[in-house]
Design a protein around this motif. Structure first.
Motif, short mmCIF file in Angstrom:
data_model
loop_
_atom_site.label_atom_id
_atom_site.label_comp_id
_atom_site.label_asym_id
_atom_site.label_seq_id
_atom_site.Cartn_x
_atom_site.Cartn_y
_atom_site.Cartn_z
N GLY A 39 0.77 -1.24 0.00
CA GLY A 39 0.00 0.00 0.00
C GLY A 39 0.80 1.29 0.00
N VAL A 40 2.13 1.21 -0.15
CA VAL A 40 2.96 2.42 -0.09
C VAL A 40 3.49 2.76 -1.48
N GLU A 41 3.30 4.01 -1.87
CA GLU A 41 3.86 4.52 -3.12
C GLU A 41 4.95 5.52 -2.77
N LEU A 42 6.16 5.29 -3.29
CA LEU A 42 7.30 6.16 -3.02
C LEU A 42 7.70 6.93 -4.27
N ASP A 43 8.26 8.12 -4.09
CA ASP A 43 8.81 8.85 -5.22
C ASP A 43 10.23 8.35 -5.49
N ASP A 52 -1.77 3.23 1.68
CA ASP A 52 -3.05 2.62 2.03
C ASP A 52 -2.87 2.02 3.41
N PHE A 53 -3.34 2.75 4.41
CA PHE A 53 -3.11 2.34 5.78
C PHE A 53 -3.79 1.01 6.11
N GLU A 54 -4.96 0.78 5.55
CA GLU A 54 -5.66 -0.48 5.83
C GLU A 54 -4.85 -1.68 5.35
N SER A 55 -4.22 -1.57 4.19
CA SER A 55 -3.36 -2.66 3.69
C SER A 55 -2.21 -2.91 4.65
N GLN A 56 -1.63 -1.84 5.18
CA GLN A 56 -0.53 -1.99 6.12
C GLN A 56 -0.99 -2.69 7.39
N ILE A 94 -9.20 3.94 11.44
CA ILE A 94 -9.07 2.72 10.63
C ILE A 94 -8.43 1.62 11.46
N TYR A 95 -7.36 1.97 12.14
CA TYR A 95 -6.66 0.99 12.99
C TYR A 95 -7.60 0.45 14.06
N ASN A 96 -8.33 1.32 14.72
CA ASN A 96 -9.21 0.91 15.81
C ASN A 96 -10.30 -0.05 15.31
N ARG A 97 -10.84 0.22 14.13
CA ARG A 97 -11.86 -0.65 13.54
C ARG A 97 -11.28 -2.03 13.22
N LEU A 98 -10.12 -2.07 12.58
CA LEU A 98 -9.50 -3.35 12.23
C LEU A 98 -9.03 -4.10 13.46
#
Length: 136
Positions: A39-43, A52-56, A94-98
Motif C-alpha cells: 500500500g505504499v507509493e514512493l517517489d 493505504d493504511f488499511e493494507s498496512q 481505521i486501525y481501531n476498527r481493524l
C-alpha cells in the motif's frame, strides 16, 4: 527465525522467550523477500507519496501471526500490544476498527502511540508480548 515474516531491518531476533512470556520485536507491514511495502507509493527519492493504511494494518497483523505461530504461540496468547502510528489523526479510526475485528476474541492490553517516523517508510508497527504454555 521465521520463513514467512519479513526479514528484520537490523541485528535483532523476531522473538525472545523468557519463561512463558514471548517478546516480539517491532513488527511492520513489509513482506518477506520484498522491498516494496504493502500500500505504499514512493517517489524517486524514497519519500512516501501515498499509502493505504488499511493494507498496512492487515499485513502487520498477518506478520505478527506468522511470528507467533513459528514460535509455538497463537494469536489468542497475546497479552500486551504496543502500537506505533505515524499519523494518529487520520489512521487511528481505521486501525481501531481493524483491531476490533482481529482481536474480537483475544483481548490483550493495548497502548497506542503516535511517533514522528519509523525506520522504514511504514505507518504502523506493533510490539507484542504473548504468554504461552510452558509445555510448548
Amino acid at each position: 527465525m521465521t520463513s514467512r515474516a519479513p526479514e528484520p531491518v537490523g541485528a535483532y531476533p523476531y522473538t525472545r522467550r523468557v519463561g512463558n512470556l514471548l517478546f516480539l520485536s517491532g513488527v511492520g507491514p513489509r513482506q518477506r523477500g520484498q522491498k516494496a511495502i504493502p500500500g505504499v507509493e514512493l517517489d524517486d527519492e524514497g519519500n512516501v507519496v501515498s499509502y493505504d493504511f488499511e493494507s498496512q494494518c492487515h499485513a502487520v497483523f498477518q506478520n505478527v501471526r506468522y511470528i507467533l505461530e513459528e514460535a509455538g504461540a497463537e494469536w489468542d496468547d497475546l497479552v500486551d500490544v504496543t502500537v506505533f502510528l505515524t499519523n494518529m489523526k487520520d489512521d487511528f479510526p481505521i486501525y481501531n476498527r481493524l483491531y476490533a475485528e482481529y482481536f474480537a476474541t483475544a483481548q490483550p492490553c493495548r497502548t497506542t502511540l503516535e511517533i514522528n517516523c519509523l525506520p522504514t517508510p511504514i505507518a504502523i508497527e506493533l510490539k507484542c508480548i504473548a504468554a504461552i504454555n510452558n509445555e510448548q
